[in-house]
Design an enzyme around this catalytic site. Structure first.
Site, PDB file in Angstrom:
ATOM      1  N   ARG A  96      10.018 -34.652 -16.248  1.00  0.00           N
ATOM      2  CA  ARG A  96       9.387 -35.843 -15.655  1.00  0.00           C
ATOM      3  C   ARG A  96       9.893 -36.103 -14.243  1.00  0.00           C
ATOM      4  NH1 ARG A  96      10.652 -40.474 -19.458  1.00  0.00           N
ATOM      5  NH2 ARG A  96      12.550 -39.246 -19.589  1.00  0.00           N
ATOM      6  N   ASN A 114       6.898 -38.832 -21.419  1.00  0.00           N
ATOM      7  CA  ASN A 114       7.075 -38.024 -22.623  1.00  0.00           C
ATOM      8  C   ASN A 114       6.194 -38.595 -23.727  1.00  0.00           C
ATOM      9  OD1 ASN A 114       9.014 -36.337 -21.507  1.00  0.00           O
ATOM     10  ND2 ASN A 114      10.737 -37.481 -22.343  1.00  0.00           N
TER      11      ASN A 114
END
Length: 92
Positions: A20, A38
């Site tokens: 990320r 996520n």
């Protein structure tokens, strides 16, 4: 320059490898807006908007990921550019 938007999902070893943070850095570098997060199933999803060439470059990059990632698949579907927020955030 017209913008496009895509909803992206990457699978494989994409959690616990700084995916990320890496994706946010790539998006900011490409001048894109949106978010990445996520998913409970172990994948990572993102909503990305910007110039077509930059969005395509981001999707290609997401297929590689950061060094520790092992991406197995990347799925995309069109999204509404007007629904994508300004900036690029990492969501929980």
């Amino acid at each position: 320059m017209p913008e496009i938007a895509v909803h992206v999902r990457a699978t494989g070893r994409v959690q616990g490898v700084a995916y990320r943070a890496w994706a946010r850095g790539q998006a900011v570098q490409l001048g894109l807006r949106g978010w990445v997060r996520n998913r409970g199933d172990g994948s990572v999803e993102a909503l990305i908007a910007g110039p077509e060439a930059a969005v395509e470059a981001m999707v290609t990059a997401m297929g590689e990921g950061p060094g520790a990632a092992r991406v197995t698949d990347v799925w995309t579907e069109p999204a509404d550019p007007g629904a994508v927020p300004a900036g690029f955030a990492i969501r929980a």
